[in-house]
Design a protein around this motif. Structure first.
Motif, PDB file in Angstrom:
ATOM      1  N   PRO A   1      -1.816  17.264   2.012  1.00  0.00           N
ATOM      2  CA  PRO A   1      -2.366  18.326   3.107  1.00  0.00           C
ATOM      3  C   PRO A   1      -1.405  19.346   3.362  1.00  0.00           C
ATOM      4  O   PRO A   1      -0.159  19.211   2.709  1.00  0.00           O
ATOM      5  N   ALA A   2      -1.761  20.551   3.609  1.00  0.00           N
ATOM      6  CA  ALA A   2      -1.264  21.638   3.517  1.00  0.00           C
ATOM      7  C   ALA A   2       0.045  21.760   4.607  1.00  0.00           C
ATOM      8  O   ALA A   2       0.998  22.355   4.369  1.00  0.00           O
ATOM      9  N   SER A   3      -0.238  21.219   5.680  1.00  0.00           N
ATOM     10  CA  SER A   3       0.895  20.986   6.788  1.00  0.00           C
ATOM     11  C   SER A   3       1.536  19.826   6.636  1.00  0.00           C
ATOM     12  O   SER A   3       1.077  18.492   6.563  1.00  0.00           O
ATOM     13  N   THR A   4       3.004  19.904   6.779  1.00  0.00           N
ATOM     14  CA  THR A   4       3.837  18.887   6.685  1.00  0.00           C
ATOM     15  C   THR A   4       3.619  18.019   8.026  1.00  0.00           C
ATOM     16  O   THR A   4       4.221  16.966   8.300  1.00  0.00           O
ATOM     17  N   ARG A   5       3.121  18.530   9.278  1.00  0.00           N
ATOM     18  CA  ARG A   5       2.975  17.775  10.373  1.00  0.00           C
ATOM     19  C   ARG A   5       1.805  16.742  10.246  1.00  0.00           C
ATOM     20  O   ARG A   5       1.329  15.781  11.035  1.00  0.00           O
ATOM     21  N   THR A   6       0.922  16.662   9.288  1.00  0.00           N
ATOM     22  CA  THR A   6      -0.132  16.010   9.230  1.00  0.00           C
ATOM     23  C   THR A   6       0.373  14.326   8.972  1.00  0.00           C
ATOM     24  O   THR A   6       1.298  14.070   8.017  1.00  0.00           O
ATOM     25  N   ARG A   7      -0.207  13.520   9.637  1.00  0.00           N
ATOM     26  CA  ARG A   7       0.042  11.843   9.651  1.00  0.00           C
ATOM     27  C   ARG A   7      -0.591  11.573   8.196  1.00  0.00           C
ATOM     28  O   ARG A   7      -1.560  11.347   8.226  1.00  0.00           O
ATOM     29  N   THR A   8       0.501  11.135   7.590  1.00  0.00           N
ATOM     30  CA  THR A   8       0.073  10.695   6.094  1.00  0.00           C
ATOM     31  C   THR A   8       0.492   9.383   5.645  1.00  0.00           C
ATOM     32  O   THR A   8       1.939   9.154   5.896  1.00  0.00           O
ATOM     33  N   VAL A   9      -0.253   8.745   5.195  1.00  0.00           N
ATOM     34  CA  VAL A   9       0.216   7.314   4.350  1.00  0.00           C
ATOM     35  C   VAL A   9       0.427   7.396   2.871  1.00  0.00           C
ATOM     36  O   VAL A   9      -0.557   8.141   2.264  1.00  0.00           O
TER      37      VAL A   9
ATOM     38  N   SER B   1       5.948  11.977   4.597  1.00  0.00           N
ATOM     39  CA  SER B   1       5.126  10.841   5.152  1.00  0.00           C
ATOM     40  C   SER B   1       5.358  10.201   6.510  1.00  0.00           C
ATOM     41  O   SER B   1       6.550  10.095   6.743  1.00  0.00           O
ATOM     42  N   SER B   2       4.222   9.805   7.148  1.00  0.00           N
ATOM     43  CA  SER B   2       4.455   9.207   8.381  1.00  0.00           C
ATOM     44  C   SER B   2       4.590   7.704   8.295  1.00  0.00           C
ATOM     45  O   SER B   2       5.158   6.921   9.231  1.00  0.00           O
ATOM     46  N   ALA B   3       4.011   6.926   7.059  1.00  0.00           N
ATOM     47  CA  ALA B   3       4.201   5.656   6.991  1.00  0.00           C
ATOM     48  C   ALA B   3       4.116   5.332   5.444  1.00  0.00           C
ATOM     49  O   ALA B   3       3.338   5.989   4.744  1.00  0.00           O
TER      50      ALA B   3
ATOM     51  N   LYS C   1      11.042   5.267   9.094  1.00  0.00           N
ATOM     52  CA  LYS C   1       9.741   5.292   8.624  1.00  0.00           C
ATOM     53  C   LYS C   1       9.183   3.640   8.524  1.00  0.00           C
ATOM     54  O   LYS C   1       9.557   3.037   7.744  1.00  0.00           O
ATOM     55  N   PRO C   2       8.031   3.371   9.067  1.00  0.00           N
ATOM     56  CA  PRO C   2       7.452   2.241   8.763  1.00  0.00           C
ATOM     57  C   PRO C   2       7.046   1.898   7.211  1.00  0.00           C
ATOM     58  O   PRO C   2       6.675   2.643   6.711  1.00  0.00           O
ATOM     59  N   LEU C   3       7.410   0.578   6.620  1.00  0.00           N
ATOM     60  CA  LEU C   3       7.002   0.147   5.486  1.00  0.00           C
ATOM     61  C   LEU C   3       6.246  -1.128   5.583  1.00  0.00           C
ATOM     62  O   LEU C   3       6.783  -1.736   6.106  1.00  0.00           O
ATOM     63  N   THR C   4       5.206  -1.000   4.962  1.00  0.00           N
ATOM     64  CA  THR C   4       4.159  -2.171   5.025  1.00  0.00           C
ATOM     65  C   THR C   4       3.781  -2.791   3.685  1.00  0.00           C
ATOM     66  O   THR C   4       3.540  -1.934   2.677  1.00  0.00           O
ATOM     67  N   VAL C   5       3.764  -3.925   3.410  1.00  0.00           N
ATOM     68  CA  VAL C   5       3.384  -4.530   2.081  1.00  0.00           C
ATOM     69  C   VAL C   5       2.074  -4.996   2.180  1.00  0.00           C
ATOM     70  O   VAL C   5       1.530  -5.771   3.129  1.00  0.00           O
ATOM     71  N   ILE C   6       1.255  -4.202   1.395  1.00  0.00           N
ATOM     72  CA  ILE C   6      -0.316  -4.470   1.356  1.00  0.00           C
ATOM     73  C   ILE C   6      -0.734  -4.954  -0.080  1.00  0.00           C
ATOM     74  O   ILE C   6      -0.490  -4.054  -1.142  1.00  0.00           O
ATOM     75  N   TYR C   7      -0.769  -6.132  -0.298  1.00  0.00           N
ATOM     76  CA  TYR C   7      -1.303  -6.830  -1.814  1.00  0.00           C
ATOM     77  C   TYR C   7      -2.477  -5.918  -1.983  1.00  0.00           C
ATOM     78  O   TYR C   7      -3.644  -5.877  -1.435  1.00  0.00           O
ATOM     79  N   ASN C   8      -2.667  -5.785  -3.528  1.00  0.00           N
ATOM     80  CA  ASN C   8      -3.895  -5.536  -4.138  1.00  0.00           C
ATOM     81  C   ASN C   8      -5.068  -6.486  -4.072  1.00  0.00           C
ATOM     82  O   ASN C   8      -4.348  -7.925  -3.840  1.00  0.00           O
ATOM     83  N   GLY C   9      -6.236  -6.359  -4.265  1.00  0.00           N
ATOM     84  CA  GLY C   9      -7.057  -7.399  -4.176  1.00  0.00           C
ATOM     85  C   GLY C   9      -7.314  -7.698  -5.773  1.00  0.00           C
ATOM     86  O   GLY C   9      -7.171  -7.144  -6.623  1.00  0.00           O
ATOM     87  N   ASN C  10      -8.134  -8.754  -5.775  1.00  0.00           N
ATOM     88  CA  ASN C  10      -8.739  -9.224  -7.211  1.00  0.00           C
ATOM     89  C   ASN C  10     -10.054  -8.320  -7.474  1.00  0.00           C
ATOM     90  O   ASN C  10     -11.061  -8.614  -6.651  1.00  0.00           O
ATOM     91  N   SER C  11     -10.147  -7.655  -8.285  1.00  0.00           N
ATOM     92  CA  SER C  11     -11.172  -7.037  -8.832  1.00  0.00           C
ATOM     93  C   SER C  11     -12.375  -7.745  -9.434  1.00  0.00           C
ATOM     94  O   SER C  11     -13.388  -7.115  -9.901  1.00  0.00           O
ATOM     95  N   LEU C  12     -12.081  -8.945 -10.126  1.00  0.00           N
ATOM     96  CA  LEU C  12     -12.946  -9.460 -10.941  1.00  0.00           C
ATOM     97  C   LEU C  12     -14.147  -9.962 -10.395  1.00  0.00           C
ATOM     98  O   LEU C  12     -14.228 -10.763  -9.416  1.00  0.00           O
ATOM     99  N   ASP C  13     -15.430  -9.584 -11.131  1.00  0.00           N
ATOM    100  CA  ASP C  13     -16.657 -10.073 -10.713  1.00  0.00           C
ATOM    101  C   ASP C  13     -17.005 -11.181 -12.058  1.00  0.00           C
ATOM    102  O   ASP C  13     -17.557 -10.594 -13.036  1.00  0.00           O
ATOM    103  N   GLN C  14     -16.816 -12.412 -11.792  1.00  0.00           N
ATOM    104  CA  GLN C  14     -16.930 -13.421 -12.671  1.00  0.00           C
ATOM    105  C   GLN C  14     -18.785 -13.460 -13.008  1.00  0.00           C
ATOM    106  O   GLN C  14     -19.117 -14.184 -14.002  1.00  0.00           O
TER     107      GLN C  14
END
Length: 347
Positions: free
Chosen positions: A85-93, A126-128, A149-162
């Motif tokens: 985003p152009a503005s540094t004030r934008t809340r950014t993840v 970044s905001s988070a 700054k808040p730091l959250t662990v969010i695991y990836n998911g499993n993309s496999l479609d068997q």
């Protein structure tokens, strides 16, 4: 609440980041609150990929700054994105997948320091922060200044479609690796296994444009096993799924991983997985994976031999591996991201 999500990496849909953007974006749409509006940054050819009920901005090489005034939260989905985003004030993840460049032997100290400084600037604005494993979170805390700054662990998911599996046209048995063919994957250590297991083939499935692929082919010829090393290049989802389902074991001796999605995919098929103990892999593989304690040929062969025998003797191990894989879902990831977006958008 208006959310802007950078999914520009859809341009390489079969890559790890391409699948991250696609799978997460699709699930975010599924879970979208009635009061939320979503806008996706996409390559031109992928306009409409998430359906008609969301908005799209086109990613182009000449336009990497956007007016953020219309959005409450901006999600930069990976640390190498050039779209902000152009503005540094934008809340950014900011989602940080890894700091693997710090482990690369082909980068000198100056290059590593430059990349780390560039990432620090993104962290500062970044905001988070989000990481895709506890391991990556620990490296971020150690090598970057995140202050309060808040730091959250969010695991990836499993993309496999068997359900879409396509049976590979390969004689059994074979060992499998899936991922980019690159020195950091440490794949040359797998070649001597074909001497120890003369009835097996080794399939290394993934983009193979790096000169390392040619090195592997030459080394296999030198060892007299060139006819049993198969490098099919990048494969589509149906072919990849079929390879997982029919392999005897999944081998992943990688030196550095921010997560290790192929490990989750192999476990979801109930296959024995043999991993290095480095970076995030023990966290993802859990206690029912097998681990290489050394990369010496005899030690690796012994690990695979003992592991295969143990796996055959323990019928519940495949079930436990599938259960480990269920820890990682895009549904859960999207739910956690929506919680984060809403916390930032709330005044």
């Amino acid at each position: 609440m208006k959310i802007f999500i950078d999914t520009e990496r859809l341009r390489d849909l079969n890559s790890g980041l391409g699948q991250f953007c696609f799978r997460l974006g699709r699930e975010l749409v599924q879970q979208r609150p009635a009061s939320a509006e979503l806008t996706f940054l996409v390559p031109e050819k992928h306009r409409g990929i998430f359906g008609p009920e969301v908005s799209y901005q086109t990613a182009t090489w000449w336009r990497n700054w956007f007016n953020p005034g219309a959005y409450d939260v901006w999600h930069c989905t990976h640390q190498d994105s050039r779209f902000w985003p152009a503005s540094t004030r934008t809340r950014t993840v900011l989602t940080i997948h890894d700091l693997n460049f710090l482990e690369r032997s082909d980068y000198n100290d100056a290059k590593k320091a430059g990349k780390l400084a560039a990432l620090q600037r993104k962290v500062d604005r970044s905001s988070a922060l989000v990481t895709i494993s506890e391991y990556t979170a620990s490296v971020v805390r150690d090598r970057l200044t995140i202050s309060e700054k808040p730091l959250t662990v969010i695991y990836n998911g499993n993309s496999l479609d068997q359900a879409i599996a396509q049976s590979p046209n390969l004689p059994n048995p074979y060992f499998l690796f899936v991922g980019v063919i690159h020195p950091k994957k440490n794949l040359h250590t797998l070649l001597p296994l074909l001497e120890a297991f003369p009835e097996w083939q080794l399939v290394l499935a993934g983009p193979d444009a790096h000169p390392y692929a040619g090195h592997l082919r030459q080394q296999a010829q030198n060892l007299g096993i060139g006819d049993r090393l198969i490098l099919p290049g990048a494969v589509d989802e149906a072919t990849k799924t079929g390879l997982y389902q029919h392999c005897d074991a999944f081998l992943f001796p990688s030196l550095s991983e921010g997560f290790g999605l192929p490990v989750v995919e192999a476990m979801s098929c109930g296959k024995p997985v043999f991993l290095s103990r480095l970076t995030s892999l023990p966290e993802i593989g859990g206690k029912d994976a097998y681990y290489f304690e050394s990369f010496e040929p005899e030690a690796m062969a012994e690990t695979v031999f003992d592991g295969l025998n143990d796996f055959r003797a323990n019928p519940f191990r495949a079930t436990r591996l599938r259960q480990q894989a269920t820890r990682f879902s895009w549904e859960q990831a999207a739910r956690q991201y929506w919680e984060l977006y809403q916390s930032l958008a709330t005044p």
